[in-house]
Design a protein around this motif. Structure first.
Motif, short mmCIF file in Angstrom:
data_model
loop_
_atom_site.label_atom_id
_atom_site.label_comp_id
_atom_site.label_asym_id
_atom_site.label_seq_id
_atom_site.Cartn_x
_atom_site.Cartn_y
_atom_site.Cartn_z
N VAL A 156 0.86 -1.18 0.00
CA VAL A 156 0.00 0.00 0.00
C VAL A 156 0.89 1.24 0.00
O VAL A 156 1.89 1.29 0.71
CB VAL A 156 -0.94 -0.01 1.23
N GLY A 157 0.55 2.20 -0.84
CA GLY A 157 1.30 3.44 -0.95
C GLY A 157 2.27 3.47 -2.10
O GLY A 157 2.72 4.54 -2.51
N GLN A 158 2.60 2.31 -2.66
CA GLN A 158 3.48 2.27 -3.82
C GLN A 158 2.66 2.61 -5.06
O GLN A 158 1.46 2.35 -5.12
CB GLN A 158 4.10 0.88 -3.96
N SER A 159 3.29 3.20 -6.06
CA SER A 159 2.56 3.52 -7.30
C SER A 159 2.52 2.30 -8.21
O SER A 159 3.33 1.37 -8.09
CB SER A 159 3.23 4.69 -8.03
N LEU A 160 1.57 2.31 -9.15
CA LEU A 160 1.51 1.23 -10.14
C LEU A 160 2.79 1.19 -10.96
O LEU A 160 3.27 0.12 -11.32
CB LEU A 160 0.31 1.41 -11.06
N MET A 161 3.37 2.37 -11.26
CA MET A 161 4.64 2.42 -11.99
C MET A 161 5.74 1.72 -11.22
O MET A 161 6.48 0.91 -11.77
CB MET A 161 5.02 3.87 -12.27
N GLU A 162 5.85 1.99 -9.92
CA GLU A 162 6.89 1.34 -9.11
C GLU A 162 6.65 -0.16 -9.04
O GLU A 162 7.60 -0.94 -9.13
CB GLU A 162 6.90 1.93 -7.70
N ALA A 163 5.41 -0.56 -8.88
CA ALA A 163 5.09 -1.99 -8.84
C ALA A 163 5.49 -2.66 -10.15
O ALA A 163 6.05 -3.76 -10.14
CB ALA A 163 3.60 -2.19 -8.57
N ALA A 164 5.24 -1.99 -11.27
CA ALA A 164 5.58 -2.55 -12.58
C ALA A 164 7.09 -2.62 -12.78
O ALA A 164 7.63 -3.66 -13.17
CB ALA A 164 4.94 -1.72 -13.68
N THR A 165 7.79 -1.53 -12.51
CA THR A 165 9.24 -1.54 -12.75
C THR A 165 9.97 -2.46 -11.77
O THR A 165 10.93 -3.12 -12.15
CB THR A 165 9.83 -0.11 -12.72
N ASN A 166 9.52 -2.52 -10.53
CA ASN A 166 10.15 -3.41 -9.55
C ASN A 166 9.97 -4.88 -9.89
O ASN A 166 10.73 -5.73 -9.44
CB ASN A 166 9.60 -3.16 -8.15
N ASN A 167 8.94 -5.17 -10.70
CA ASN A 167 8.64 -6.56 -11.07
C ASN A 167 8.88 -6.83 -12.55
O ASN A 167 8.41 -7.83 -13.08
CB ASN A 167 7.20 -6.89 -10.68
N PHE A 168 9.61 -5.93 -13.20
CA PHE A 168 10.03 -6.11 -14.59
C PHE A 168 8.86 -6.35 -15.56
O PHE A 168 8.93 -7.21 -16.43
CB PHE A 168 11.06 -7.24 -14.70
N VAL A 169 7.78 -5.57 -15.37
CA VAL A 169 6.65 -5.64 -16.30
C VAL A 169 7.08 -4.99 -17.61
O VAL A 169 7.48 -3.82 -17.63
CB VAL A 169 5.40 -4.95 -15.70
N ARG A 170 7.02 -5.74 -18.70
CA ARG A 170 7.39 -5.23 -20.01
C ARG A 170 6.52 -4.03 -20.39
O ARG A 170 5.32 -4.02 -20.13
CB ARG A 170 7.20 -6.29 -21.10
N GLY A 171 7.15 -3.02 -20.98
CA GLY A 171 6.41 -1.89 -21.53
C GLY A 171 6.22 -0.72 -20.58
O GLY A 171 5.74 0.32 -21.00
N ILE A 172 6.58 -0.87 -19.31
CA ILE A 172 6.48 0.23 -18.36
C ILE A 172 7.91 0.66 -18.03
O ILE A 172 8.68 -0.09 -17.44
CB ILE A 172 5.73 -0.17 -17.08
N VAL A 173 8.24 1.90 -18.43
CA VAL A 173 9.61 2.38 -18.30
C VAL A 173 9.80 3.21 -17.05
O VAL A 173 10.73 3.01 -16.28
CB VAL A 173 10.02 3.19 -19.56
N GLY A 174 8.93 4.18 -16.84
CA GLY A 174 9.07 5.06 -15.68
C GLY A 174 10.33 5.90 -15.76
O GLY A 174 11.04 6.07 -14.77
#
Length: 106
Positions: free
Chosen positions: A20-38
């Motif tokens: 809770v409190g983390q952004s969707l961008m941080e969640a994506a980049t921390n988990n190597f979701v393809r296509g989200i650069v941030g």
């Protein structure tokens, strides 16, 4: 921890957990979701974390502010449920939110 489902343009999905409190961008980049650069690190100044939020979840989010609106206008192929992942914070109520990754980012 709440779960976020990222759907790729090819239909494949990746479910990640985020505190809770983390952004969707941080969640994506921390988990190597393809296509989200941030690229800007979450300062709402690049639109490389552009997502399409599933319609069922979009209404549960706070509205976009002026800065996010301006950045989304510059994103590739923005849509009515477009959000910047850096501006959407994970909450317990968003457990299971579905976010679609665009075909391209800047």
């Amino acid at each position: 921890m709440p779960k976020i489902v990222f759907i790729q343009p090819d239909g494949s999905s990746q479910t990640v957990e985020a505190p809770v409190g983390q952004s969707l961008m941080e969640a994506a980049t921390n988990n190597f979701v393809r296509g989200i650069v941030g690229e800007c690190g979450g300062s709402c100044s690049c639109a490389t974390c552009h997502l399409y939020i599933d319609e069922a979840w979009y209404a549960k989010l706070p509205p976009r502010d002026e800065m996010e609106e301006a950045m989304i206008e510059g994103a590739i192929d923005p849509g009515p449920t477009s959000r910047l992942g850096c501006q959407v914070l994970v909450k317990d109520e968003l457990d299971g939110i579905v976010a679609h990754v665009p075909k391209a980012q800047f």
